[in-house]
Design an enzyme around this catalytic site. Structure first.
Site, PDB file in Angstrom:
ATOM      1  N   ARG A  47       0.911  -1.551  -0.174  1.00 48.12           N
ATOM      2  CA  ARG A  47      -0.118   0.053   0.572  1.00 48.12           C
ATOM      3  C   ARG A  47       0.884   1.536   0.221  1.00 48.12           C
ATOM      4  NH1 ARG A  47      -2.177   2.510   3.516  1.00 48.12           N
ATOM      5  NH2 ARG A  47      -2.063   1.158   5.636  1.00 48.12           N
ATOM      6  N   TYR A 101     -15.681   9.430 -20.089  1.00 46.16           N
ATOM      7  CA  TYR A 101     -15.142   8.349 -19.995  1.00 46.16           C
ATOM      8  C   TYR A 101     -17.382   7.826 -18.904  1.00 46.16           C
ATOM      9  CZ  TYR A 101     -14.499   3.947 -17.912  1.00 46.16           C
ATOM     10  OH  TYR A 101     -15.191   2.024 -17.600  1.00 46.16           O
ATOM     11  N   ASP A 173      -7.209  11.384 -19.627  1.00 42.36           N
ATOM     12  CA  ASP A 173      -7.012  10.354 -19.642  1.00 42.36           C
ATOM     13  C   ASP A 173      -6.949  10.241 -21.147  1.00 42.36           C
ATOM     14  OD1 ASP A 173      -8.292   7.605 -20.467  1.00 42.36           O
ATOM     15  OD2 ASP A 173      -9.800   8.033 -18.765  1.00 42.36           O
ATOM     16  N   LYS A 198      -7.636  -1.730 -20.448  1.00 43.07           N
ATOM     17  CA  LYS A 198      -7.118  -1.386 -21.813  1.00 43.07           C
ATOM     18  C   LYS A 198      -6.681  -2.236 -22.913  1.00 43.07           C
ATOM     19  CE  LYS A 198     -11.450  -0.482 -19.692  1.00 43.07           C
ATOM     20  NZ  LYS A 198     -11.771   0.759 -20.096  1.00 43.07           N
TER      21      LYS A 198
END
Ligand SMILES: *Cc1c(COP(=O)(O)O)cnc(C)c1O
Length: 380
Positions: A47, A101, A173, A198
């Site tokens: 983390r 998006y 993006d 993607k």
């Protein structure tokens, strides 16, 4: 580290660490979540985004996007929301391109106001309309190009110039273009975001995301990221590293295939519109050429025939959401990403019920064209 300058070479080599113990050529997968606290050199924790597999794949992505530093996340949305919330606070204002998006659009319209953060959605691609939205408390401008699903192109240089003149942070993006076709940091953008689900992952089997930026902004993003906890596990980091080794090969083939398919569709009697930035008939073709090194593997088109019947007749191209995989997939934006908005709004946004979005894979272009052609002629 001396980063290779060619992207194909960077895909294979940047960041990756050969196994010194066995002399194997690949980065080993280190799954430990507990490390020796007495040795300050090895203080790692997933983390904290500082385990070896996280760093290796982050360095590869940073090299490809020409950024100083990168971090990988467990989804594109984890990367996007972490980046936004590392910059914004109560009382701030943010400017977003309206063509976003769906998940990002939904996130900002549902989350930001609850935290006392104001925002404006700009329903235009012109920098002067973005300028009109700037307020004294504006902190950032967020864009996405090529946009989903109509492949609209926004002028990255114009937006970054406007932002710099007004001391605003810019975010983009870059999922649709991939780092192979577009490097926004070189065009003046501050923070690049990816849904690695993607093109970076590329095999429709991995959910991940990435932020790429300067050391300074990445330090800010990291400070929030360790609280939000959207880190990616070691095994997925390794799979992502492995996938990116073929990113350049894949995307180059997808560029060629999409171009060939867009040309075929453009001349077809059963097709009314084709949206692909590589076509000279695309209204922003010249702009796309000036800021992209390839036009990408995504295209949209409108069929004159029943779209569902057409999709059902396809044998090779699969009806599936998501995009960027090695296999070609097709989807109806009106029935998926834009299903919750009214017919009137859909028409206004140019999303007709006859619009289909194609994510072109790495199959032989002629096989894909043949599949489309047979399905188009199925009911004539
Ligand atoms: C899929 C996608 C996202 C969200 O990514 P997830 O990995 O699904 O969280 C963000 N932006 C674009 C352009 C996308 O296609």
């Amino acid at each position: 580290m001396n980063q290779p300058t060619s992207k194909a070479t960077a895909c294979v080599h940047a960041g990756s660490k050969a196994d010194t113990m066995t002399k194997g050529v690949n980065t080993p997968v280190f799954t430990s979540t507990a490390y020796d606290y007495l040795d300050v050199d090895v203080h790692a924790y997933p983390r904290y985004f500082n385990t070896i597999n996280q760093q290796v794949v982050s360095d590869k992505i940073a090299a490809l996007e020409k950024g100083e530093k990168a971090m990988v996340f467990s989804s594109g949305m984890a990367a996007i929301t972490t980046a936004l919330f590392s910059i914004l606070k109560t009382g701030d204002h943010a400017i977003f391109q309206n063509d976003l998006y769906g998940g990002t659009h939904h996130a900002i319209t549902n989350e930001l106001n609850r935290f006392g953060i104001e925002f404006t959605l700009v329903n235009s691609l012109s920098a002067s309309d973005f300028e009109k939205a700037i307020q004294p408390n504006t902190k950032l401008i967020y864009i996405e190009t090529p946009s989903n699903p109509l492949l609209k192109i926004i002028d990255i240089r114009a937006i970054s110039t406007l932002a710099k003149a007004n001391n605003l942070i810019t975010l983009i993006d870059n999922t649709f273009a991939s780092p192979i076709n577009q490097n926004p940091i070189e065009l003046g953008i501050d923070i690049v975001l990816h849904s690695g689900t993607k093109y970076l992952g590329g095999h429709s089997d991995l959910c991940c995301g990435a932020i790429i930026s300067s050391e300074e902004l990445m330090q800010k993003a990291w400070s929030s990221a360790i609280h939000f906890g959207g880190n990616l596990d070691a095994q997925s980091c390794y799979l992502l590293e492995r996938s990116i080794k073929t990113l350049s090969l894949r995307v180059k083939q997808q560029n060629l295939n999409a171009h060939a398919i867009s040309k075929f569709l453009e001349g077809h009697s059963e097709i009314s519109n084709v949206y692909y930035p590589g076509l000279s008939t695309h209204p922003q073709h010249d702009l796309a050429t000036s800021q992209m090194s390839g036009y990408g593997g995504m295209l949209s088109f409108e069929v004159k025939i029943d779209p569902d019947a057409f999709v059902k007749r396809l044998k090779l191209i699969a009806p599936a959401m998501s995009l960027g995989g090695v296999e070609s997939t097709i989807t109806s934006p009106a029935q998926t990403s834009h299903s919750k908005i009214s017919d009137e709004e859909k028409e206004k946004a140019g999303i007709s019920n006859h619009l289909l979005r194609l994510s072109v894979g790495i199959e032989e272009a002629d096989d894909l064209i043949n599949d489309l052609n047979l399905a188009l002629h199925g009911n004539t």
